[in-house]
Design a protein around this motif. Structure first.
Motif, PDB file in Angstrom:
ATOM      1  N   LEU A  74       1.216  -1.256   0.211  1.00 37.02           N
ATOM      2  CA  LEU A  74       0.205   0.180  -0.082  1.00 37.02           C
ATOM      3  C   LEU A  74       0.927   1.407   0.032  1.00 37.02           C
ATOM      4  O   LEU A  74       0.449   2.787  -0.377  1.00 37.02           O
ATOM      5  CB  LEU A  74      -1.039   0.013   1.109  1.00 37.02           C
ATOM      6  N   LEU A  75       1.759   0.728   0.817  1.00 36.00           N
ATOM      7  CA  LEU A  75       2.603   2.598   0.103  1.00 36.00           C
ATOM      8  C   LEU A  75       3.201   2.543  -0.728  1.00 36.00           C
ATOM      9  O   LEU A  75       3.831   3.748  -1.076  1.00 36.00           O
ATOM     10  CB  LEU A  75       4.412   2.039   1.947  1.00 36.00           C
ATOM     11  N   ILE A  76       3.911   1.789  -1.400  1.00 40.64           N
ATOM     12  CA  ILE A  76       4.276   1.319  -2.852  1.00 40.64           C
ATOM     13  C   ILE A  76       2.913   2.013  -3.488  1.00 40.64           C
ATOM     14  O   ILE A  76       2.869   3.575  -4.665  1.00 40.64           O
ATOM     15  CB  ILE A  76       4.756   0.956  -3.599  1.00 40.64           C
ATOM     16  N   ILE A  77       1.894   2.265  -3.757  1.00 40.64           N
ATOM     17  CA  ILE A  77       0.731   2.899  -4.146  1.00 40.64           C
ATOM     18  C   ILE A  77       0.486   3.643  -3.815  1.00 40.64           C
ATOM     19  O   ILE A  77       0.125   4.651  -4.865  1.00 40.64           O
ATOM     20  CB  ILE A  77      -0.355   1.433  -4.010  1.00 40.64           C
ATOM     21  N   LEU A  78       1.158   4.601  -2.719  1.00 35.46           N
ATOM     22  CA  LEU A  78       0.771   5.692  -1.739  1.00 35.46           C
ATOM     23  C   LEU A  78       1.707   6.926  -2.484  1.00 35.46           C
ATOM     24  O   LEU A  78       1.654   7.315  -3.513  1.00 35.46           O
ATOM     25  CB  LEU A  78       0.662   6.019  -0.533  1.00 35.46           C
ATOM     26  N   LEU A  79       2.842   6.194  -2.691  1.00 37.79           N
ATOM     27  CA  LEU A  79       4.542   6.785  -3.551  1.00 37.79           C
ATOM     28  C   LEU A  79       3.877   6.919  -4.825  1.00 37.79           C
ATOM     29  O   LEU A  79       3.760   7.585  -4.979  1.00 37.79           O
ATOM     30  CB  LEU A  79       5.350   5.621  -3.217  1.00 37.79           C
ATOM     31  N   ARG A  84       6.903  11.987 -10.609  1.00 42.83           N
ATOM     32  CA  ARG A  84       8.258  11.811 -11.450  1.00 42.83           C
ATOM     33  C   ARG A  84       7.855  10.314 -11.700  1.00 42.83           C
ATOM     34  O   ARG A  84       8.646   9.556 -12.168  1.00 42.83           O
ATOM     35  CB  ARG A  84       9.493  11.692 -10.327  1.00 42.83           C
ATOM     36  N   LEU A  85       7.255   9.635 -10.388  1.00 45.82           N
ATOM     37  CA  LEU A  85       6.832   8.049 -10.909  1.00 45.82           C
ATOM     38  C   LEU A  85       5.496   7.523 -11.224  1.00 45.82           C
ATOM     39  O   LEU A  85       4.715   6.985 -11.534  1.00 45.82           O
ATOM     40  CB  LEU A  85       6.346   7.216  -9.604  1.00 45.82           C
ATOM     41  N   HIS A  86       4.944   8.722 -12.342  1.00 40.62           N
ATOM     42  CA  HIS A  86       3.631   8.687 -13.313  1.00 40.62           C
ATOM     43  C   HIS A  86       4.026   8.473 -14.439  1.00 40.62           C
ATOM     44  O   HIS A  86       4.352   9.040 -14.995  1.00 40.62           O
ATOM     45  CB  HIS A  86       2.984  10.622 -13.100  1.00 40.62           C
ATOM     46  N   THR A  87       4.458   6.734 -14.239  1.00 37.47           N
ATOM     47  CA  THR A  87       5.221   6.464 -15.955  1.00 37.47           C
ATOM     48  C   THR A  87       4.766   4.927 -16.481  1.00 37.47           C
ATOM     49  O   THR A  87       4.527   5.095 -14.838  1.00 37.47           O
ATOM     50  CB  THR A  87       7.252   6.399 -15.373  1.00 37.47           C
ATOM     51  N   PRO A  88       4.810   4.694 -17.442  1.00 44.87           N
ATOM     52  CA  PRO A  88       4.327   3.691 -17.203  1.00 44.87           C
ATOM     53  C   PRO A  88       5.088   2.483 -16.497  1.00 44.87           C
ATOM     54  O   PRO A  88       4.257   1.534 -16.304  1.00 44.87           O
ATOM     55  CB  PRO A  88       5.123   2.878 -18.956  1.00 44.87           C
ATOM     56  N   THR A 106       6.310   6.912 -27.257  1.00 43.93           N
ATOM     57  CA  THR A 106       5.446   6.894 -28.722  1.00 43.93           C
ATOM     58  C   THR A 106       4.970   5.461 -28.530  1.00 43.93           C
ATOM     59  O   THR A 106       3.361   5.341 -28.415  1.00 43.93           O
ATOM     60  CB  THR A 106       5.953   6.926 -29.929  1.00 43.93           C
ATOM     61  N   ILE A 107       5.456   4.371 -28.456  1.00 45.42           N
ATOM     62  CA  ILE A 107       5.109   3.038 -27.951  1.00 45.42           C
ATOM     63  C   ILE A 107       4.351   2.608 -27.070  1.00 45.42           C
ATOM     64  O   ILE A 107       2.882   2.437 -26.556  1.00 45.42           O
ATOM     65  CB  ILE A 107       6.360   2.110 -27.870  1.00 45.42           C
ATOM     66  N   MET A 108       4.548   3.587 -25.453  1.00 42.03           N
ATOM     67  CA  MET A 108       4.025   3.039 -24.073  1.00 42.03           C
ATOM     68  C   MET A 108       3.140   4.160 -24.136  1.00 42.03           C
ATOM     69  O   MET A 108       3.440   4.507 -22.585  1.00 42.03           O
ATOM     70  CB  MET A 108       5.365   2.370 -23.063  1.00 42.03           C
ATOM     71  N   ARG A 109       2.032   4.476 -24.511  1.00 39.15           N
ATOM     72  CA  ARG A 109       1.465   5.739 -24.433  1.00 39.15           C
ATOM     73  C   ARG A 109       0.038   5.593 -23.138  1.00 39.15           C
ATOM     74  O   ARG A 109       0.441   4.185 -23.253  1.00 39.15           O
ATOM     75  CB  ARG A 109       1.104   6.138 -25.685  1.00 39.15           C
ATOM     76  N   GLY A 110      -0.208   6.212 -22.912  1.00 39.96           N
ATOM     77  CA  GLY A 110      -1.441   6.005 -22.140  1.00 39.96           C
ATOM     78  C   GLY A 110      -2.323   4.992 -22.305  1.00 39.96           C
ATOM     79  O   GLY A 110      -2.793   4.268 -21.584  1.00 39.96           O
ATOM     80  N   GLY A 111      -3.013   5.114 -23.602  1.00 40.16           N
ATOM     81  CA  GLY A 111      -3.495   3.716 -24.140  1.00 40.16           C
ATOM     82  C   GLY A 111      -3.237   2.578 -24.509  1.00 40.16           C
ATOM     83  O   GLY A 111      -3.917   1.761 -24.029  1.00 40.16           O
ATOM     84  N   VAL A 112      -1.706   2.756 -24.208  1.00 36.04           N
ATOM     85  CA  VAL A 112      -1.465   1.292 -24.440  1.00 36.04           C
ATOM     86  C   VAL A 112      -0.926   0.774 -22.746  1.00 36.04           C
ATOM     87  O   VAL A 112      -1.605  -0.209 -23.298  1.00 36.04           O
ATOM     88  CB  VAL A 112       0.112   1.161 -25.016  1.00 36.04           C
ATOM     89  N   ARG A 166      16.460   3.741  -7.110  1.00 37.28           N
ATOM     90  CA  ARG A 166      16.115   5.478  -6.981  1.00 37.28           C
ATOM     91  C   ARG A 166      15.661   6.149  -6.776  1.00 37.28           C
ATOM     92  O   ARG A 166      15.101   7.432  -6.394  1.00 37.28           O
ATOM     93  CB  ARG A 166      17.404   6.298  -7.325  1.00 37.28           C
ATOM     94  N   ASP A 167      14.032   6.129  -7.659  1.00 42.75           N
ATOM     95  CA  ASP A 167      12.908   6.626  -7.849  1.00 42.75           C
ATOM     96  C   ASP A 167      12.344   6.588  -6.671  1.00 42.75           C
ATOM     97  O   ASP A 167      11.847   7.453  -6.341  1.00 42.75           O
ATOM     98  CB  ASP A 167      12.517   6.800  -9.227  1.00 42.75           C
ATOM     99  N   VAL A 168      12.163   5.499  -6.301  1.00 45.47           N
ATOM    100  CA  VAL A 168      11.147   5.164  -5.512  1.00 45.47           C
ATOM    101  C   VAL A 168      12.021   5.134  -4.143  1.00 45.47           C
ATOM    102  O   VAL A 168      10.919   5.473  -3.168  1.00 45.47           O
ATOM    103  CB  VAL A 168      11.141   3.338  -4.820  1.00 45.47           C
ATOM    104  N   LYS A 169      12.997   5.295  -3.666  1.00 43.31           N
ATOM    105  CA  LYS A 169      13.672   5.761  -2.712  1.00 43.31           C
ATOM    106  C   LYS A 169      14.289   7.622  -2.384  1.00 43.31           C
ATOM    107  O   LYS A 169      13.589   8.186  -0.960  1.00 43.31           O
ATOM    108  CB  LYS A 169      15.431   5.290  -2.915  1.00 43.31           C
ATOM    109  N   GLY A 170      13.686   7.824  -3.635  1.00 40.80           N
ATOM    110  CA  GLY A 170      13.655   9.396  -3.618  1.00 40.80           C
ATOM    111  C   GLY A 170      12.081   9.401  -2.886  1.00 40.80           C
ATOM    112  O   GLY A 170      11.866  10.903  -2.690  1.00 40.80           O
ATOM    113  N   ALA A 171      10.877   8.906  -3.620  1.00 45.36           N
ATOM    114  CA  ALA A 171       9.661   8.841  -3.623  1.00 45.36           C
ATOM    115  C   ALA A 171       9.390   9.026  -2.057  1.00 45.36           C
ATOM    116  O   ALA A 171       8.964   9.843  -1.368  1.00 45.36           O
ATOM    117  CB  ALA A 171       9.005   8.366  -3.824  1.00 45.36           C
TER     118      ALA A 171
END
Length: 313
Positions: free
Chosen positions: A43-48, A54-58, A134-140, A295-300
């Motif tokens: 749940l912490l991972i989901i919250l982060l 910065r974690l709003h990526t595919p 382009t390939i990993m866009r939101g819809g995909v 590193r991104d998760v630790k930073g968040a």
């Protein structure tokens, strides 16, 4: 005489883990702690991922669904196991048993498909970095997750509907801590050949094919990394997929180690050990793997703690 389609058994008895009575209290505390850590960690991972832009990526979109799946996966079996250990009541109603089996299969298959989607994401990120957005866009990404849920639901539903057609006679004892499909088929007094055929066919589709896709993805990733001239470039490429590769190795390594290599323990004990790995250990370790190796998760996480500290002052 025509065979009845409905079961004559109203409940089953779950024998639980193969541990001695005097060890029940220790294992109850152990598994309760592991389960609570699993729930809070995922749940912490989901919250982060939800709070940090910065974690709003595919990759983290798939990770949030994997974390939700891990929480649900553990919650299907572990609470019932803990209740049985605490109350010494091993019974479970027929409807409850079938429901538990459905969700166990559902979240197992969903884990496979999500790990495959994450492998594809890492393949595109490393092998086709200029075309990644382009390939990993939101819809995909949404489509990959939706297909994973639909296929998992179809797989679990097919097993459940076929099981509902079977009859169960006198023996209602399940030598496991949850309602496992394979064990239920052994208890049935009906012809289970069709069920076994479906298990084999769907098993190839939801386990073997995803594993092959993951291996192909990492084969291309490895070939691409070897072409990188600098050690710094190789380290950067490996760091982007190290966490996912660790989770995949843990998940499928359990299957290979327990089912493809001989063991002196009985088949029933091996199934229980494998199930504990799936339902307790792997979901428990996933948040630590992604937080310690990423590193991104630790930073968040540091950002969240700093924010909480400021608000608390």
């Amino acid at each position: 005489m025509r065979r009845e389609n409905q079961s004559s058994v109203s409940e089953f008895l779950l024998l639980g883990l193969p541990i001695r009575p005097e060890q029940q209290g220790m294992f109850f505390a152990l598994f309760l702690g592991m389960y609570l850590t699993t729930v809070l960690g995922n749940l912490l991972i989901i919250l982060l991922i939800r709070l940090d832009s910065r974690l709003h990526t595919p990759m983290y979109y798939f990770l949030s669904h994997l974390a939700l799946t891990d929480v649900s996966f553990s919650s299907v079996t572990v609470p019932k196991m803990l209740i049985n250990m605490h109350t010494q009541d091993q019974s479970i109603l027929y409807a409850g048993c079938v429901t538990q089996m459905y969700f166990f299969i559902f979240f197992t298959d969903l884990d496979n498909f999500l790990l495959t989607s994450m492998a594809y994401d890492r393949y595109v990120a490393i092998c086709h970095p200029l075309r990644y957005t382009t390939i990993m866009r939101g819809g995909v990404c949404i489509l990959l997750v939706a297909v994973s849920w639909i296929l998992s639901c179809a797989s679990a539903l097919s097993h459940t509907l076929l099981l509902a057609q079977l009859s169960f006679c006198a023996d209602n004892t399940i030598p496991h801590f949850f309602c496992d499909l394979g064990v239920l088929l052994k208890l049935s007094c009906s012809d289970t050949s069709l069920n076994e055929l479906v298990i084999f066919t769907i098993g190839v589709a939801v386990i073997t094919l995803p594993l092959i896709c993951i291996l192909i993805s990492y084969g291309h990733i490895g070939a691409t990394i070897l072409k990188v001239p600098s050690a710094r470039g190789i380290f950067k490429a490996l760091s982007t997929c190290g966490s996912h590769l660790s989770v995949v190795s843990l998940y499928y390594g359990t299957i290979i180690g327990l089912y493809f290599f001989p063991s002196s323990s009985s088949s029933s004990d091996k199934n229980i050990i494998a199930s504990v790995m799936y339902t307790v250990v792997t979901p428990l370790l996933n948040p630590f793997i992604y937080s310690l190796r990423n590193r991104d998760v630790k930073g968040a996480l540091e950002k969240l703690f700093n924010r909480a500290t400021v608000l608390g002052q």
